[in-house]
Structures are given as structure tokens and as C-alpha cells.
Design a protein around this motif. Structure first.
Motif, PDB file in Angstrom:
ATOM      1  N   LEU A 117       0.830  -1.208   0.000  1.00  0.00           N
ATOM      2  CA  LEU A 117       0.000   0.000   0.000  1.00  0.00           C
ATOM      3  C   LEU A 117       0.867   1.262   0.000  1.00  0.00           C
ATOM      4  O   LEU A 117       0.499   2.288  -0.572  1.00  0.00           O
ATOM      5  CB  LEU A 117      -0.901  -0.010   1.246  1.00  0.00           C
ATOM      6  N   LEU A 118       2.041   1.156   0.627  1.00  0.00           N
ATOM      7  CA  LEU A 118       2.949   2.305   0.717  1.00  0.00           C
ATOM      8  C   LEU A 118       3.747   2.542  -0.569  1.00  0.00           C
ATOM      9  O   LEU A 118       4.347   3.599  -0.739  1.00  0.00           O
ATOM     10  CB  LEU A 118       3.935   2.104   1.882  1.00  0.00           C
ATOM     11  N   ALA A 119       3.747   1.549  -1.463  1.00  0.00           N
ATOM     12  CA  ALA A 119       4.523   1.678  -2.713  1.00  0.00           C
ATOM     13  C   ALA A 119       4.098   2.942  -3.475  1.00  0.00           C
ATOM     14  O   ALA A 119       2.914   3.159  -3.710  1.00  0.00           O
ATOM     15  CB  ALA A 119       4.315   0.444  -3.578  1.00  0.00           C
ATOM     16  N   GLY A 120       5.065   3.774  -3.808  1.00  0.00           N
ATOM     17  CA  GLY A 120       4.777   4.991  -4.579  1.00  0.00           C
ATOM     18  C   GLY A 120       4.417   6.190  -3.720  1.00  0.00           C
ATOM     19  O   GLY A 120       4.254   7.300  -4.230  1.00  0.00           O
ATOM     20  N   ALA A 121       4.289   5.995  -2.404  1.00  0.00           N
ATOM     21  CA  ALA A 121       3.980   7.121  -1.513  1.00  0.00           C
ATOM     22  C   ALA A 121       5.255   7.889  -1.169  1.00  0.00           C
ATOM     23  O   ALA A 121       6.357   7.347  -1.250  1.00  0.00           O
ATOM     24  CB  ALA A 121       3.320   6.618  -0.231  1.00  0.00           C
ATOM     25  N   ASP A 122       5.099   9.156  -0.805  1.00  0.00           N
ATOM     26  CA  ASP A 122       6.243   9.985  -0.412  1.00  0.00           C
ATOM     27  C   ASP A 122       6.443   9.986   1.096  1.00  0.00           C
ATOM     28  O   ASP A 122       7.512  10.319   1.591  1.00  0.00           O
ATOM     29  CB  ASP A 122       6.026  11.434  -0.878  1.00  0.00           C
ATOM     30  N   LEU A 123       5.374   9.635   1.803  1.00  0.00           N
ATOM     31  CA  LEU A 123       5.438   9.728   3.252  1.00  0.00           C
ATOM     32  C   LEU A 123       4.486   8.735   3.918  1.00  0.00           C
ATOM     33  O   LEU A 123       3.368   8.529   3.453  1.00  0.00           O
ATOM     34  CB  LEU A 123       5.067  11.157   3.689  1.00  0.00           C
ATOM     35  N   CYS A 124       4.942   8.135   5.026  1.00  0.00           N
ATOM     36  CA  CYS A 124       4.104   7.248   5.847  1.00  0.00           C
ATOM     37  C   CYS A 124       4.005   7.891   7.225  1.00  0.00           C
ATOM     38  O   CYS A 124       5.020   8.137   7.872  1.00  0.00           O
ATOM     39  CB  CYS A 124       4.768   5.876   5.949  1.00  0.00           C
ATOM     40  N   VAL A 125       2.778   8.190   7.663  1.00  0.00           N
ATOM     41  CA  VAL A 125       2.580   8.785   8.985  1.00  0.00           C
ATOM     42  C   VAL A 125       1.828   7.793   9.865  1.00  0.00           C
ATOM     43  O   VAL A 125       0.741   7.343   9.521  1.00  0.00           O
ATOM     44  CB  VAL A 125       1.808  10.123   8.909  1.00  0.00           C
ATOM     45  N   ASP A 126       2.440   7.463  10.982  1.00  0.00           N
ATOM     46  CA  ASP A 126       1.841   6.537  11.940  1.00  0.00           C
ATOM     47  C   ASP A 126       1.109   7.361  13.005  1.00  0.00           C
ATOM     48  O   ASP A 126       1.724   7.945  13.884  1.00  0.00           O
ATOM     49  CB  ASP A 126       2.956   5.684  12.569  1.00  0.00           C
ATOM     50  N   ALA A 127      -0.231   7.382  12.900  1.00  0.00           N
ATOM     51  CA  ALA A 127      -1.058   8.115  13.866  1.00  0.00           C
ATOM     52  C   ALA A 127      -1.934   7.153  14.647  1.00  0.00           C
ATOM     53  O   ALA A 127      -3.047   7.474  15.038  1.00  0.00           O
ATOM     54  CB  ALA A 127      -1.918   9.151  13.135  1.00  0.00           C
ATOM     55  N   THR A 128      -1.412   5.929  14.857  1.00  0.00           N
ATOM     56  CA  THR A 128      -2.174   4.935  15.615  1.00  0.00           C
ATOM     57  C   THR A 128      -2.132   5.292  17.106  1.00  0.00           C
ATOM     58  O   THR A 128      -1.377   6.175  17.516  1.00  0.00           O
ATOM     59  CB  THR A 128      -1.619   3.511  15.396  1.00  0.00           C
ATOM     60  N   HIS A 129      -2.930   4.589  17.892  1.00  0.00           N
ATOM     61  CA  HIS A 129      -3.068   4.864  19.326  1.00  0.00           C
ATOM     62  C   HIS A 129      -1.739   4.709  20.053  1.00  0.00           C
ATOM     63  O   HIS A 129      -0.938   3.841  19.698  1.00  0.00           O
ATOM     64  CB  HIS A 129      -4.112   3.895  19.901  1.00  0.00           C
ATOM     65  N   PRO A 130      -1.484   5.548  21.082  1.00  0.00           N
ATOM     66  CA  PRO A 130      -0.203   5.462  21.815  1.00  0.00           C
ATOM     67  C   PRO A 130       0.088   4.075  22.394  1.00  0.00           C
ATOM     68  O   PRO A 130       1.243   3.726  22.632  1.00  0.00           O
ATOM     69  CB  PRO A 130      -0.379   6.468  22.958  1.00  0.00           C
ATOM     70  N   TYR A 131      -0.961   3.278  22.626  1.00  0.00           N
ATOM     71  CA  TYR A 131      -0.759   1.952  23.225  1.00  0.00           C
ATOM     72  C   TYR A 131      -0.718   0.835  22.178  1.00  0.00           C
ATOM     73  O   TYR A 131      -0.546  -0.325  22.538  1.00  0.00           O
ATOM     74  CB  TYR A 131      -1.858   1.667  24.247  1.00  0.00           C
ATOM     75  N   ALA A 132      -0.880   1.181  20.906  1.00  0.00           N
ATOM     76  CA  ALA A 132      -0.890   0.153  19.844  1.00  0.00           C
ATOM     77  C   ALA A 132       0.540  -0.152  19.402  1.00  0.00           C
ATOM     78  O   ALA A 132       0.955   0.124  18.279  1.00  0.00           O
ATOM     79  CB  ALA A 132      -1.729   0.638  18.661  1.00  0.00           C
ATOM     80  N   VAL A 133       1.303  -0.740  20.320  1.00  0.00           N
ATOM     81  CA  VAL A 133       2.740  -0.974  20.111  1.00  0.00           C
ATOM     82  C   VAL A 133       3.004  -1.892  18.914  1.00  0.00           C
ATOM     83  O   VAL A 133       3.910  -1.635  18.114  1.00  0.00           O
ATOM     84  CB  VAL A 133       3.378  -1.559  21.396  1.00  0.00           C
ATOM     85  N   ASP A 134       2.215  -2.958  18.791  1.00  0.00           N
ATOM     86  CA  ASP A 134       2.413  -3.907  17.681  1.00  0.00           C
ATOM     87  C   ASP A 134       2.165  -3.242  16.335  1.00  0.00           C
ATOM     88  O   ASP A 134       2.912  -3.458  15.373  1.00  0.00           O
ATOM     89  CB  ASP A 134       1.484  -5.128  17.824  1.00  0.00           C
ATOM     90  N   ALA A 135       1.109  -2.443  16.263  1.00  0.00           N
ATOM     91  CA  ALA A 135       0.777  -1.745  15.009  1.00  0.00           C
ATOM     92  C   ALA A 135       1.923  -0.830  14.599  1.00  0.00           C
ATOM     93  O   ALA A 135       2.353  -0.831  13.441  1.00  0.00           O
ATOM     94  CB  ALA A 135      -0.507  -0.942  15.178  1.00  0.00           C
ATOM     95  N   THR A 136       2.449  -0.078  15.555  1.00  0.00           N
ATOM     96  CA  THR A 136       3.562   0.838  15.269  1.00  0.00           C
ATOM     97  C   THR A 136       4.785   0.077  14.756  1.00  0.00           C
ATOM     98  O   THR A 136       5.426   0.499  13.782  1.00  0.00           O
ATOM     99  CB  THR A 136       3.910   1.670  16.521  1.00  0.00           C
ATOM    100  N   ARG A 137       5.083  -1.054  15.382  1.00  0.00           N
ATOM    101  CA  ARG A 137       6.245  -1.859  14.951  1.00  0.00           C
ATOM    102  C   ARG A 137       6.053  -2.346  13.508  1.00  0.00           C
ATOM    103  O   ARG A 137       6.976  -2.281  12.688  1.00  0.00           O
ATOM    104  CB  ARG A 137       6.424  -3.046  15.904  1.00  0.00           C
ATOM    105  N   ASN A 138       4.845  -2.812  13.188  1.00  0.00           N
ATOM    106  CA  ASN A 138       4.558  -3.306  11.832  1.00  0.00           C
ATOM    107  C   ASN A 138       4.606  -2.192  10.785  1.00  0.00           C
ATOM    108  O   ASN A 138       5.110  -2.398   9.678  1.00  0.00           O
ATOM    109  CB  ASN A 138       3.176  -3.976  11.796  1.00  0.00           C
ATOM    110  N   ILE A 139       4.066  -1.026  11.138  1.00  0.00           N
ATOM    111  CA  ILE A 139       4.050   0.106  10.196  1.00  0.00           C
ATOM    112  C   ILE A 139       5.475   0.572   9.906  1.00  0.00           C
ATOM    113  O   ILE A 139       5.845   0.820   8.761  1.00  0.00           O
ATOM    114  CB  ILE A 139       3.187   1.266  10.753  1.00  0.00           C
ATOM    115  N   ARG A 140       6.275   0.656  10.965  1.00  0.00           N
ATOM    116  CA  ARG A 140       7.676   1.086  10.807  1.00  0.00           C
ATOM    117  C   ARG A 140       8.431   0.111   9.889  1.00  0.00           C
ATOM    118  O   ARG A 140       9.164   0.530   8.990  1.00  0.00           O
ATOM    119  CB  ARG A 140       8.333   1.115  12.196  1.00  0.00           C
TER     120      ARG A 140
END
Length: 248
Positions: free
Chosen positions: A60-83
Motif C-alpha cells: 500500500l505504501l509503494a509509490g507514496a512519499d510519506l508514511c505517517v503513523d497516527a495509531t493509538h499510543p498503546y498500539a505498540v504492535d501496530a507501530t512496529r509493523n508500520i515502521r
């Protein structure tokens, strides 16, 4: 300029709207249909609903210029996967931080839900669990009749309560954030002695919970936020404006 915002939070919705107003083509990813419903339709914003594995995120990120992670402060797994997905896709990653709240004196603070549950084992009285359905299993060892979980009005939320053997009459299925008056009414109605919450900041209605506990004499139990680094909305928007200036 194209940006992908992983959201599902109040600040994520606000940030994606401001980004679209700059003329950025924004794709907002939310995990659930409820998240999509809350995001709503806005000009310049495409919403993608559904939980994604890291490979699908990277695609989904292919071709994007920027990825912004605005998930919940406690969603540690989501943040790790997005990064990880941003690294895989070779896209610039930025973490949008939610401001932390000052914790009031006299509250019991714990690093994990398990520690809070252990503390509550040695207590008596009803417990309002405002920590969400995911943490419910951790508190399932406590006497179910004491538990009053406040969960989202979704099948998953109710199922988590049932799995923890919470009596149906104790389930509070509502969508927040909640006013001070409603928090106080729930504490009074259900004779709540302990209010368990995360530091959800202003967006999560944390101040209203703190005040409601103070006004009713309920003991506030706070799950501390996982430590993380990132930037404010202002900082990330400034970065986007710079990119837009370079590209013209």
C-alpha cells in the motif's frame, strides 16, 4: 505528493484533514469499519478499512512519499509493523505523537495491565475498566461481578466481555470520548470504587476521567504509556510543506 496515514484516532483524523487541505493525496488506513465510519468522507482523502499484515502495508505504501503513523499510543504492535513496512517500501516514516497528560497525585500507576490486575486482586469494590476490550483477558482473574468494562459497541467488544465471564448487566458498550457528567453518572450508578484507564491524553478524554474520579472519590488506576519518540502534528505538517515547496 502522496501520503499514507495509519489512523483510527482523533488526532489521526484531524492530521489527515489538514494534510489534504495542503493539496496532498492522502490515503487513510483504519483497522475497522468503525474507524472508517468515524473518519467519514473528506475531499482528497481515500479510506482503506481492514487490518493489514506488514507485506500488505508495504504494498500500500509503494509509490507514496510519506508514511505517517497516527495509531493509538498503546498500539505498540501496530507501530512496529508500520515502521517495518515503511522500511520495506523505502518510504519516509514519521510518528505522530499524542501529548501526554500530567498524572494527578494519589493515582495508582502501573506499567502493565497485569500489574494493575494484581494490585486490584487485593482490593474490594466495583471496577470500571476503561482500558478497552483487548486488555480484558488480563483482568479476567478478578471476580467477574466486580468488573464493569466500557468497550466499543461492536461484536468483538461484547465477545471479549463474554470471554472474561463478565455478567451482561455489567457491560457498558458505548463509543467515547465521554463527558465528565457521563463518567460521574456511570461511577455513581454502578458504585464504582476503582477506575482503570490508560493515559489517553486529551483526545481520549483523560481529563474527564481524572476529574470524575476526583469528584466521586473513586481510586484512579492508570496504565502508563509505552515510551516512544515521534513528532507533533505541527512538526510533521511543516515537513510536508517543505516537500511541497521543493516539488513546485
Amino acid at each position: 505528493m502522496k501520503a499514507v496515514v495509519f489512523s483510527g484516532t482523533t488526532e489521526g483524523r484531524r492530521f489527515s484533514q489538514k494534510l489534504a487541505e495542503l493539496g496532498v493525496a492522502v490515503t487513510v488506513c483504519v483497522a475497522t469499519p468503525l474507524g472508517a465510519e468515524e473518519q467519514g468522507e473528506m475531499a482528497g482523502i481515500t479510506v482503506h478499512a481492514g487490518r493489514l499484515q506488514p507485506d500488505a502495508m508495504a504494498a500500500l505504501l509503494a509509490g507514496a512519499d510519506l508514511c505517517v503513523d497516527a495509531t493509538h499510543p498503546y498500539a505498540v504492535d501496530a507501530t512496529r509493523n508500520i515502521r517495518a513496512a515503511a522500511v520495506q517500501a523505502g518510504v519516509e516514516y514519521r510518528r505522530l505523537l499524542r501529548a501526554q497528560s500530567p498524572l494527578p497525585p494519589g493515582c495508582a500507576v502501573f506499567e502493565t495491565a497485569a500489574q494493575a490486575a494484581e494490585y486490584l486482586t487485593g482490593t474490594e469494590g466495583n471496577i470500571l475498566l476503561a482500558t478497552g476490550a483487548k486488555e480484558l483477558a488480563v483482568f479476567a482473574g478478578l471476580e467477574p461481578a466486580r468488573l464493569y468494562p466500557r468497550v466499543l459497541p461492536t461484536p468483538e467488544g461484547i465477545a471479549a466481555c463474554e470471554a472474561a465471564n463478565v455478567p451482561h448487566r455489567n457491560i457498558i458498550a458505548m463509543q467515547g470520548p465521554f463527558s465528565l457528567a457521563l463518567n460521574k453518572a456511570l461511577i455513581t450508578q454502578f458504585q464504582i470504587r476503582y477506575l482503570v484507564t490508560k493515559d489517553g491524553g486529551a483526545a481520549g478524554g483523560f481529563a474527564e476521567k481524572v476529574q470524575a474520579a476526583a469528584d466521586t472519590g473513586a481510586q484512579l488506576v492508570v496504565l502508563r504509556r509505552p515510551p516512544e519518540t515521534g513528532e507533533t502534528e505541527t512538526q510533521i505538517l511543516a515537513y510536508c510543506k517543505e516537500i511541497l515547496q521543493w516539488s513546485h
